[in-house]
Design an enzyme around this catalytic site. Sequence first.
Site, PDB file in Angstrom:
ATOM      1  N   GLY A  33       0.812  -1.213   0.000  1.00  0.00           N
ATOM      2  CA  GLY A  33       0.000   0.000   0.000  1.00  0.00           C
ATOM      3  C   GLY A  33       0.846   1.263   0.000  1.00  0.00           C
ATOM      4  N   GLY A  53       5.794   4.109  -8.522  1.00  0.00           N
ATOM      5  CA  GLY A  53       6.419   2.797  -8.746  1.00  0.00           C
ATOM      6  C   GLY A  53       5.351   1.711  -8.829  1.00  0.00           C
ATOM      7  CG  HIS A  54       3.117   0.741  -5.355  1.00  0.00           C
ATOM      8  ND1 HIS A  54       3.232   1.733  -4.414  1.00  0.00           N
ATOM      9  CD2 HIS A  54       3.726  -0.337  -4.826  1.00  0.00           C
ATOM     10  CE1 HIS A  54       3.873   1.272  -3.352  1.00  0.00           C
ATOM     11  NE2 HIS A  54       4.189   0.014  -3.574  1.00  0.00           N
ATOM     12  CD  GLN A  56       9.789  -8.020  -2.683  1.00  0.00           C
ATOM     13  OE1 GLN A  56       9.746  -7.858  -1.472  1.00  0.00           O
ATOM     14  NE2 GLN A  56       9.104  -7.260  -3.521  1.00  0.00           N
ATOM     15  CD  GLN A  87      14.220  -4.854 -13.688  1.00  0.00           C
ATOM     16  OE1 GLN A  87      14.334  -3.685 -14.054  1.00  0.00           O
ATOM     17  NE2 GLN A  87      14.384  -5.878 -14.485  1.00  0.00           N
TER      18      GLN A  87
HETATM   19  P1  AMP Z   1       6.031  -2.462  -1.651  1.00  0.00           P
HETATM   20  O1  AMP Z   1       4.677  -1.882  -1.513  1.00  0.00           O
HETATM   21  O2  AMP Z   1       7.134  -1.506  -1.297  1.00  0.00           O
HETATM   22  O3  AMP Z   1       6.163  -3.809  -0.996  1.00  0.00           O
HETATM   23  O4  AMP Z   1       6.231  -2.722  -3.199  1.00  0.00           O
HETATM   24  C1  AMP Z   1       5.313  -3.471  -3.952  1.00  0.00           C
HETATM   25  C2  AMP Z   1       5.880  -3.723  -5.316  1.00  0.00           C
HETATM   26  O5  AMP Z   1       6.158  -2.482  -5.960  1.00  0.00           O
HETATM   27  C3  AMP Z   1       7.211  -4.492  -5.276  1.00  0.00           C
HETATM   28  O6  AMP Z   1       7.241  -5.422  -6.359  1.00  0.00           O
HETATM   29  C4  AMP Z   1       8.226  -3.404  -5.468  1.00  0.00           C
HETATM   30  O7  AMP Z   1       9.433  -3.850  -6.040  1.00  0.00           O
HETATM   31  C5  AMP Z   1       7.491  -2.475  -6.412  1.00  0.00           C
HETATM   32  N1  AMP Z   1       8.059  -1.128  -6.329  1.00  0.00           N
HETATM   33  C6  AMP Z   1       8.192  -0.352  -5.225  1.00  0.00           C
HETATM   34  N2  AMP Z   1       8.806   0.808  -5.536  1.00  0.00           N
HETATM   35  C7  AMP Z   1       9.082   0.751  -6.863  1.00  0.00           C
HETATM   36  C8  AMP Z   1       9.711   1.644  -7.785  1.00  0.00           C
HETATM   37  N3  AMP Z   1      10.197   2.818  -7.413  1.00  0.00           N
HETATM   38  N4  AMP Z   1       9.820   1.249  -9.077  1.00  0.00           N
HETATM   39  C9  AMP Z   1       9.336   0.041  -9.480  1.00  0.00           C
HETATM   40  N5  AMP Z   1       8.730  -0.832  -8.651  1.00  0.00           N
HETATM   41  C10 AMP Z   1       8.596  -0.481  -7.371  1.00  0.00           C
END
Ligand code: AMP
Length: 280
Positions: A31, A36-37, A153, A148
Amino acid sequence: MPIASRIDEVRSIVRRVRGNGDSVGLVPTMGALHEGHSALLRRARQTDDFVVVSIFVNPTQFGPSDDFEKYPRQLEKDAAVAEELGVDLVFAPTAEEMYSPDSCTYVEVGELTEELCGAFRPGHFRGVATVVSKLFNIVSPDRAYFGQKDYQQLLVIERMIRDLDMPVEIVACPTVREADGLAISSRNEYLTPEQRSAAPAIYQALQKGAEAVRGGASAKEAEAMVAAHIENEPLLELQYARAVDPHTLAEPGSAGPPILLAVAAFAGDTRLIDNIVVEE
Ligand code: AMP
């Protein structure tokens, strides 16, 4: 756009979707949705007929001194973002829905989780692999989309689905950055204005290291260069700067590409990570 908090609701919706012959894409998140999301969700929207975003701050991937309590939670705002992007279903379970009090089964991915972040966050990748397995079992997606930005992960999940024959295709999406290069993260909002100004040094350091690798520098030389650039910024405290094989995360066999340059650094209490893959 429905927001489901229960596993059985998700299962019955997905069963209906699959009955129509539609493909299902899953974007797992914690969330506090940002650009990025959104990039992952747009990519899923292009590829799959039915797009599910899961929003779950997973307690089992946080260590005792991590930021689980203060991690931003903003379901209403996130639902609006998801709706705007054409997402079909939000799955936002409670911790109680996801974990029975006597839950004791975990997914442990071997060597890959001992390097980089894994060395500093014991149990983190076990929590990630376990919750992603559960999400795959609940949503049964055709594809799942990962960034990425969290390179290790992504690798851990790819290895898990290969080793356990999970019928999911993993789609890797490039890191989305702010204009000054800082990788976008939900944790960036913890930064003070001064820390925010210092934080782009992480990506600058990685870029310098990448240039050196392309010029034939050894992994050790690249690591030293990345570390020196970050250590030069008084508001950042380096946790690690590594140059490793992008497939195994082990010491590279020879100088030059392919190399993964990966960094973790603290700005105050906020832990920031970033990486660059220097392709062959
Ligand atoms: P998180 O909510 O931080 O667990 O991220 C959820 C998904 O979004 C994961 O696959 C992350 O790698 C991806 N993600 C988070 N930040 C970025 C970003 N700046 N660019 C690309 N993917 C992202």
